[in-house]
Design a protein around this motif. Structure first.
Motif, PDB file in Angstrom:
ATOM      1  N   THR A  25       1.527  11.654  -0.212  1.00  0.00           N
ATOM      2  CA  THR A  25       2.580  11.609   0.810  1.00  0.00           C
ATOM      3  C   THR A  25       3.515  12.810   0.723  1.00  0.00           C
ATOM      4  O   THR A  25       4.465  12.915   1.479  1.00  0.00           O
ATOM      5  CB  THR A  25       3.431  10.324   0.679  1.00  0.00           C
ATOM      6  N   HIS A  42       0.851  -1.193   0.000  1.00  0.00           N
ATOM      7  CA  HIS A  42       0.000   0.000   0.000  1.00  0.00           C
ATOM      8  C   HIS A  42       0.884   1.239   0.000  1.00  0.00           C
ATOM      9  O   HIS A  42       0.513   2.278  -0.525  1.00  0.00           O
ATOM     10  CB  HIS A  42      -0.944  -0.009   1.192  1.00  0.00           C
ATOM     11  N   ARG A  43       2.054   1.105   0.626  1.00  0.00           N
ATOM     12  CA  ARG A  43       3.046   2.175   0.557  1.00  0.00           C
ATOM     13  C   ARG A  43       3.927   1.841  -0.643  1.00  0.00           C
ATOM     14  O   ARG A  43       4.572   0.793  -0.667  1.00  0.00           O
ATOM     15  CB  ARG A  43       3.873   2.211   1.841  1.00  0.00           C
ATOM     16  N   TRP A  61      -0.090   8.276  -5.088  1.00  0.00           N
ATOM     17  CA  TRP A  61       0.592   7.994  -3.820  1.00  0.00           C
ATOM     18  C   TRP A  61       1.580   9.107  -3.490  1.00  0.00           C
ATOM     19  O   TRP A  61       1.661   9.575  -2.358  1.00  0.00           O
ATOM     20  CB  TRP A  61       1.303   6.651  -3.903  1.00  0.00           C
ATOM     21  N   TYR A  64       1.094   5.549  -8.757  1.00  0.00           N
ATOM     22  CA  TYR A  64       2.308   6.119  -8.181  1.00  0.00           C
ATOM     23  C   TYR A  64       2.174   7.634  -8.020  1.00  0.00           C
ATOM     24  O   TYR A  64       2.555   8.189  -6.983  1.00  0.00           O
ATOM     25  CB  TYR A  64       3.517   5.767  -9.052  1.00  0.00           C
TER      26      TYR A  64
END
Ligand SMILES: Nc1ncnc2c1ncn2[C@@H]1O[C@H](COP(=O)(O)OP(=O)(O)OP(=O)(O)O)[C@@H](O)[C@H]1O
Ligand SMILES: [Mg+2]
Length: 216
Positions: free
Chosen positions: A209, A163-164, A205, A202
């Motif tokens: 973050t 998930h990360r 994500w 990507y």
């Protein structure tokens, strides 16, 4: 393995560990159909760290020892030291004797995964299957998980639901799931360089973050 929620990653992991059998087709591990492998042997050689991190209502130490009831505290402490988790365990109110609570709920989701990972490491499998927690993991726990994973996966094959996407970046091969199918595969570099499902995931994500240095 990466993909949106509900894309089939955990299902794939269940098929790989025989928590479920396929209704059609078959699963081969190293060329051997899983249905030909005795369950006891499969359970010893393939160990999974599950997504929901269920723990037993006993101490952290007993939870870690669960797969190897024969080992003593020293061996448990040795495993924790290998994984870089000594400081974390010592920070718990009663160290290894800290109660995990019903279903392990006295610990955070990330901490439950640390315990499950230590249990898996002590079991010393040939194949480690990890289904990363979806719930938010605080940055300190995430760093511990990352470091512990590096040790736990060294010298063995690891299949991980990521998930990360930092986990995917570090993988030899990335499988991208979408609506129950593998739609892309390759290295992080190959997949990130061309338009497609992985590049989209990507980018999402990275923006989620952004500004959080501990997650890069
Ligand atoms: N036992 C089951 N029976 C029928 N359908 C199921 C079962 N378990 C999961 N599903 C469905 O299969 C699909 C894939 O679920 P799965 O748990 O593999 O997703 P996932 O990729 O792991 O998602 P997440 O990122 O949220 O963990 C979902 O639509 C889910 O509702
Ligand atoms: Mg899942």
């Amino acid at each position: 393995m990466v993909g949106e929620t509900g894309s089939g990653k955990s299902t794939f992991v269940k098929l790989l560990t025989r928590l479920a059998d396929p209704s059609s087709g078959r699963v081969l591990l190293g060329g051997v159909p899983l249905t030909d492998v005795p369950l006891a042997s499969l359970r010893r050689r393939v160990v999974m760290v599950p997504q929901d991190g269920f723990l037993f209502n006993t101490t952290v130490g007993e939870n870690i020892r669960y797969s190897r009831p024969d080992v003593g505290d020293d061996e448990v402490r040795g495993a924790l030291a290998d994984l870089g988790l000594t400081g974390w365990v010592e920070s718990l109110p009663h160290g290894l004797g800290t109660e995990a609570g019903p279903r392990g709920e006295a610990l955070s989701a990330g901490e439950r995964q640390l315990v499950a990972l230590a249990r898996a490491y002590l079991a010393d499998p040939d194949l480690l299957v990890l289904d990363e927690a979806t719930s938010a993991v605080d940055p300190a726990t995430e760093q511990r998980l990352q470091r512990a994973l590096e040790t736990a996966t060294r010298g063995r094959t690891a299949v991980s639901v990521a998930h990360r996407l930092s986990t995917a970046e570090a993988a030899d091969r990335v499988l991208v799931f979408d609506a129950g199918r593998i739609v892309q595969q390759g290295t992080h570099e190959e997949l990130a360089a061309r338009p497609g499902r992985y590049a989209d995931l990507y980018a999402a994500w990275q923006s989620a973050t952004e500004g959080d240095a501990s997650r890069t």
